[in-house]
Design a protein around this motif. Sequence first.
Motif, PDB file in Angstrom:
ATOM      1  N   ALA A   1      -5.389  -3.006   9.808  1.00  0.00           N
ATOM      2  CA  ALA A   1      -6.190  -1.910   9.263  1.00  0.00           C
ATOM      3  C   ALA A   1      -7.110  -1.343  10.335  1.00  0.00           C
ATOM      4  CB  ALA A   1      -7.030  -2.397   8.088  1.00  0.00           C
ATOM      5  N   LEU A   2      -7.701  -2.230  11.140  1.00  0.00           N
ATOM      6  CA  LEU A   2      -8.624  -1.770  12.176  1.00  0.00           C
ATOM      7  C   LEU A   2      -7.939  -1.619  13.537  1.00  0.00           C
ATOM      8  CD1 LEU A   2     -11.782  -3.932  11.288  1.00  0.00           C
ATOM      9  CD2 LEU A   2     -11.319  -1.557  10.653  1.00  0.00           C
ATOM     10  N   GLY A   3      -6.717  -2.055  13.630  1.00  0.00           N
ATOM     11  CA  GLY A   3      -5.973  -1.896  14.880  1.00  0.00           C
ATOM     12  C   GLY A   3      -6.174  -3.027  15.861  1.00  0.00           C
ATOM     13  N   LYS A   4      -7.414  -3.154  16.343  1.00  0.00           N
ATOM     14  CA  LYS A   4      -7.692  -4.216  17.325  1.00  0.00           C
ATOM     15  C   LYS A   4      -8.892  -5.017  16.848  1.00  0.00           C
ATOM     16  CE  LYS A   4      -6.847  -1.568  21.595  1.00  0.00           C
ATOM     17  NZ  LYS A   4      -7.582  -1.276  22.848  1.00  0.00           N
TER      18      LYS A   4
ATOM     19  N   GLU B   1      12.002 -22.495   4.946  1.00  0.00           N
ATOM     20  CA  GLU B   1      12.636 -23.534   5.771  1.00  0.00           C
ATOM     21  C   GLU B   1      11.633 -24.561   6.274  1.00  0.00           C
ATOM     22  OE1 GLU B   1      16.082 -20.627   7.693  1.00  0.00           O
ATOM     23  OE2 GLU B   1      14.513 -21.440   8.999  1.00  0.00           O
ATOM     24  N   MET B   2      10.428 -24.088   6.578  1.00  0.00           N
ATOM     25  CA  MET B   2       9.452 -24.993   7.189  1.00  0.00           C
ATOM     26  C   MET B   2       8.492 -25.596   6.167  1.00  0.00           C
ATOM     27  SD  MET B   2       8.770 -22.940  10.766  1.00  0.00           S
ATOM     28  CE  MET B   2       8.032 -24.249  11.729  1.00  0.00           C
ATOM     29  N   GLY B   3       8.746 -25.332   4.889  1.00  0.00           N
ATOM     30  CA  GLY B   3       7.924 -25.943   3.833  1.00  0.00           C
ATOM     31  C   GLY B   3       6.499 -25.416   3.768  1.00  0.00           C
ATOM     32  N   ILE B   4       6.321 -24.143   4.131  1.00  0.00           N
ATOM     33  CA  ILE B   4       4.992 -23.520   4.034  1.00  0.00           C
ATOM     34  C   ILE B   4       4.850 -22.944   2.624  1.00  0.00           C
ATOM     35  CG2 ILE B   4       3.461 -21.746   5.006  1.00  0.00           C
ATOM     36  CD1 ILE B   4       4.251 -23.865   7.089  1.00  0.00           C
ATOM     37  N   PRO B   5       3.786 -23.312   1.890  1.00  0.00           N
ATOM     38  CA  PRO B   5       3.670 -22.855   0.492  1.00  0.00           C
ATOM     39  C   PRO B   5       3.534 -21.333   0.372  1.00  0.00           C
ATOM     40  CG  PRO B   5       1.679 -24.009   1.216  1.00  0.00           C
ATOM     41  CD  PRO B   5       2.678 -24.170   2.302  1.00  0.00           C
ATOM     42  N   LEU B   6       4.534 -20.708  -0.234  1.00  0.00           N
ATOM     43  CA  LEU B   6       4.540 -19.250  -0.372  1.00  0.00           C
ATOM     44  C   LEU B   6       3.456 -18.762  -1.320  1.00  0.00           C
ATOM     45  CD1 LEU B   6       8.379 -18.556  -0.655  1.00  0.00           C
ATOM     46  CD2 LEU B   6       6.927 -18.403   1.352  1.00  0.00           C
ATOM     47  N   ASP B   7       3.170 -19.548  -2.353  1.00  0.00           N
ATOM     48  CA  ASP B   7       2.190 -19.089  -3.346  1.00  0.00           C
ATOM     49  C   ASP B   7       0.790 -19.006  -2.735  1.00  0.00           C
ATOM     50  OD1 ASP B   7       2.346 -21.823  -3.053  1.00  0.00           O
ATOM     51  OD2 ASP B   7       1.724 -22.268  -5.115  1.00  0.00           O
ATOM     52  N   GLU B   8       0.468 -19.965  -1.843  1.00  0.00           N
ATOM     53  CA  GLU B   8      -0.854 -19.953  -1.217  1.00  0.00           C
ATOM     54  C   GLU B   8      -1.001 -18.811  -0.219  1.00  0.00           C
ATOM     55  OE1 GLU B   8      -2.045 -23.601   0.793  1.00  0.00           O
ATOM     56  OE2 GLU B   8      -2.048 -24.499  -1.213  1.00  0.00           O
ATOM     57  N   LEU B   9       0.105 -18.479   0.437  1.00  0.00           N
ATOM     58  CA  LEU B   9       0.043 -17.472   1.502  1.00  0.00           C
ATOM     59  C   LEU B   9       0.678 -16.144   1.069  1.00  0.00           C
ATOM     60  CD1 LEU B   9       0.694 -19.579   4.730  1.00  0.00           C
ATOM     61  CD2 LEU B   9      -1.423 -18.471   4.020  1.00  0.00           C
ATOM     62  N   TYR B  10       0.650 -15.879  -0.248  1.00  0.00           N
ATOM     63  CA  TYR B  10       1.248 -14.636  -0.751  1.00  0.00           C
ATOM     64  C   TYR B  10       0.636 -13.412  -0.071  1.00  0.00           C
ATOM     65  CZ  TYR B  10      -2.978 -13.538  -3.310  1.00  0.00           C
ATOM     66  OH  TYR B  10      -4.264 -13.211  -3.593  1.00  0.00           O
ATOM     67  N   TRP B  11      -0.671 -13.514   0.197  1.00  0.00           N
ATOM     68  CA  TRP B  11      -1.380 -12.384   0.798  1.00  0.00           C
ATOM     69  C   TRP B  11      -0.906 -12.121   2.227  1.00  0.00           C
ATOM     70  CZ3 TRP B  11      -4.280 -14.029   5.049  1.00  0.00           C
ATOM     71  CH2 TRP B  11      -4.538 -15.404   5.108  1.00  0.00           C
ATOM     72  N   TYR B  12      -0.516 -13.185   2.905  1.00  0.00           N
ATOM     73  CA  TYR B  12      -0.016 -13.051   4.280  1.00  0.00           C
ATOM     74  C   TYR B  12       1.357 -12.373   4.279  1.00  0.00           C
ATOM     75  CZ  TYR B  12       1.070 -14.426   9.093  1.00  0.00           C
ATOM     76  OH  TYR B  12       1.397 -14.413  10.423  1.00  0.00           O
ATOM     77  N   LEU B  13       2.170 -12.748   3.292  1.00  0.00           N
ATOM     78  CA  LEU B  13       3.477 -12.096   3.138  1.00  0.00           C
ATOM     79  C   LEU B  13       3.328 -10.641   2.704  1.00  0.00           C
ATOM     80  CD1 LEU B  13       5.714 -14.802   1.457  1.00  0.00           C
ATOM     81  CD2 LEU B  13       6.380 -13.387   3.415  1.00  0.00           C
ATOM     82  N   ASP B  14       2.349 -10.398   1.849  1.00  0.00           N
ATOM     83  CA  ASP B  14       2.098  -9.041   1.345  1.00  0.00           C
ATOM     84  C   ASP B  14       1.917  -8.028   2.466  1.00  0.00           C
ATOM     85  OD1 ASP B  14       2.328  -9.192  -1.335  1.00  0.00           O
ATOM     86  OD2 ASP B  14       0.201  -8.842  -1.790  1.00  0.00           O
ATOM     87  N   LEU B  15       1.257  -8.491   3.553  1.00  0.00           N
ATOM     88  CA  LEU B  15       1.016  -7.604   4.702  1.00  0.00           C
ATOM     89  C   LEU B  15       2.307  -6.968   5.187  1.00  0.00           C
ATOM     90  CD1 LEU B  15      -1.248  -9.253   7.429  1.00  0.00           C
ATOM     91  CD2 LEU B  15      -1.734  -7.253   6.040  1.00  0.00           C
ATOM     92  N   ARG B  16       3.411  -7.704   5.014  1.00  0.00           N
ATOM     93  CA  ARG B  16       4.709  -7.236   5.485  1.00  0.00           C
ATOM     94  C   ARG B  16       5.356  -6.266   4.497  1.00  0.00           C
ATOM     95  NH1 ARG B  16       1.856 -11.127   8.120  1.00  0.00           N
ATOM     96  NH2 ARG B  16       2.851 -11.617  10.090  1.00  0.00           N
ATOM     97  N   LYS B  17       4.708  -6.054   3.368  1.00  0.00           N
ATOM     98  CA  LYS B  17       5.265  -5.128   2.375  1.00  0.00           C
ATOM     99  C   LYS B  17       4.609  -3.755   2.438  1.00  0.00           C
ATOM    100  CE  LYS B  17       4.928  -7.579  -1.521  1.00  0.00           C
ATOM    101  NZ  LYS B  17       5.173  -8.165  -2.840  1.00  0.00           N
ATOM    102  N   PHE B  18       3.388  -3.734   2.970  1.00  0.00           N
ATOM    103  CA  PHE B  18       2.647  -2.478   2.948  1.00  0.00           C
ATOM    104  C   PHE B  18       2.380  -1.992   4.367  1.00  0.00           C
ATOM    105  CE2 PHE B  18       1.374  -5.099  -0.729  1.00  0.00           C
ATOM    106  CZ  PHE B  18       1.934  -4.328  -1.742  1.00  0.00           C
ATOM    107  N   GLY B  19       3.326  -1.249   4.891  1.00  0.00           N
ATOM    108  CA  GLY B  19       3.140  -0.668   6.233  1.00  0.00           C
ATOM    109  C   GLY B  19       3.162  -1.720   7.322  1.00  0.00           C
ATOM    110  N   THR B  20       4.165  -2.560   7.300  1.00  0.00           N
ATOM    111  CA  THR B  20       4.244  -3.603   8.337  1.00  0.00           C
ATOM    112  C   THR B  20       4.478  -2.981   9.705  1.00  0.00           C
ATOM    113  OG1 THR B  20       5.211  -5.765   8.821  1.00  0.00           O
ATOM    114  CG2 THR B  20       6.761  -4.022   8.238  1.00  0.00           C
ATOM    115  N   ALA B  21       4.114  -3.686  10.750  1.00  0.00           N
ATOM    116  CA  ALA B  21       4.288  -3.182  12.115  1.00  0.00           C
ATOM    117  C   ALA B  21       4.282  -4.352  13.082  1.00  0.00           C
ATOM    118  CB  ALA B  21       3.156  -2.219  12.470  1.00  0.00           C
ATOM    119  N   VAL B  22       4.886  -4.113  14.224  1.00  0.00           N
ATOM    120  CA  VAL B  22       4.826  -5.091  15.311  1.00  0.00           C
ATOM    121  C   VAL B  22       3.361  -5.403  15.588  1.00  0.00           C
ATOM    122  CG1 VAL B  22       5.131  -5.281  17.814  1.00  0.00           C
ATOM    123  CG2 VAL B  22       6.994  -4.386  16.388  1.00  0.00           C
TER     124      VAL B  22
END
Length: 484
Positions: A218-221, A427-448
């Motif tokens: 959101a802030l870029g850097k 694959e690595m057993g990282i809980p998806l429910d806890e990190l849903y917000w981290y995955l969400d970032l990839r749904k709304f205007g994801t970027a390198v």
Amino acid sequence: MQTNNIKDLLQSEPSLHEVVINGWVRSFRSNRFIALNDGSTIKNLQCVVDFENFEEALLKKITVGAAIKVTGNIVESQGKGQKVEIQVTEVEVLGEADPEEVKKTILSPKRHSLEFLREQAHLRIRTNTFSAVMRTRSKLSFAVHEYFQKNGFNYMHSPIITGSDAEGAGEMFRVTGLDAKSPILNEEGNVDFKQDFFEKETNLTVSGQLEAETYAMALGKVYTFGPTFRAENSNTSRHLAEFWMIEPEVAFLDLDGNMDLAEDFIKYVVNYAIEHCADDLHFLEQRLFDEEKTKPTSERSEMSLLEKLNFVRDNNFKRVSYTEAIEILKRSKPNQKKKFKYIINEWGADLQSEHERFLVEKHFKCPVIIYDYPADIKSFYMRLNENTQDDRKTVRAMDVLFPGIGEIVGGAQREERYDVLKQRMEEMGIPLDELYWYLDLRKFGTAVHSGFGLGFERLVQFVTGMGNIRDVIPFPRTPGNASF
Ligand code: 4AD
Ligand code: MG
């Protein structure tokens, strides 16, 4: 009358104006010469007392460690080593220090081991070594902020208490308000964290990266600079349970840009120290030289402290892929002669600090950045490379390795593709429910995007030449040690 600091006073010209200085007595020779230090500089101010004009009872209280207030005139110094000194007209003892008590402490004027100094961490800052290290640490902190602020980064305060494991390594300190003796249990007989303060399991952060990513998108850097905690049982000269980490995170930046950023940043802060900490670094250089004299010649470094700092500032870091690094290590003498504790046999092996140090100190003889590591030995959030012909899976990770230190920076280009990240987490057993917000970032205007973490204490170690990380943080926390 205004009080002065010794750093400024030592730069000034003799004058008839009276000055007032507060400080702590480092020594009092011949009932005449007080060496006074106020922490503003490694240098002491010589204060000359005409003992004929002072009460003996007062002179007796001017002892090593005492806090005093001195009034006098700045005069040209008769002695060597300083331009000016103070001709004392008045002394007030603000806080006495009983010589018998002082004798038992590290304040007593003789050489003490760093281990002994560590036992008295509340007093060690009164020594030349620690005051030099901590002033340099302070300057380096400022340089960190200056670099990022000058380059358009926003300082982001990532949370200390978190509900997730950012590294997925399970090395966390739990934060709980539950009664340790009789915690509330659930029906299965396990601790019921639903009854806890946050109504879930929480821990001290191991890294602010995941939160920083949300801000970068959101802030870029952005950059974080704060304490991080690791419950890893590593009793080494490079590990702390509580350390400070600097984590920049940048949108639209790939791994090459990330390496450029890390190199540019490190060179900037090292240069800042060279330019702003000259007196302290000069002292620390001599300290290191004396310390190394006790070692066999083969273990002494070829460069002095300042030569090392200049070298890092003025030379390009060597960039090699993990695959190239493994080839070099496989062919290396210590590997062939089985001198390494961990012999490198094949691609995929994790690099131990002995390997990192070989690459930096013996092979390349300069800072090294290793990139494109095997996916299996790195974290879930790193960007997966397209498979190579022989189907080796690598990620866009990078580690910056430093002489004498080993890994100083760990970073990566982040996996920005929703499906790939989700699959990696599963694959690595990282809980998806806890990190849903981290995955969400990839749904709304994801970027390198990319970033890295630099261990601040390891940087301070490098710049000050201190061998043990416990000596570059005021009150070190390590396994079995959280005094003070
Ligand atoms: O390599 P690490 O574990 O990487 C991360 O935490 C990433 N999330 C950083 C990022 O990409 N934003 O740690 C980064 C650096 C290491 O290279 C090392 O310098 C330091 O943090 N570090 C420690 N310093 C002192 N004591 C410890 N126990 C440390 N663990 C890591
Ligand atoms: Mg690392």
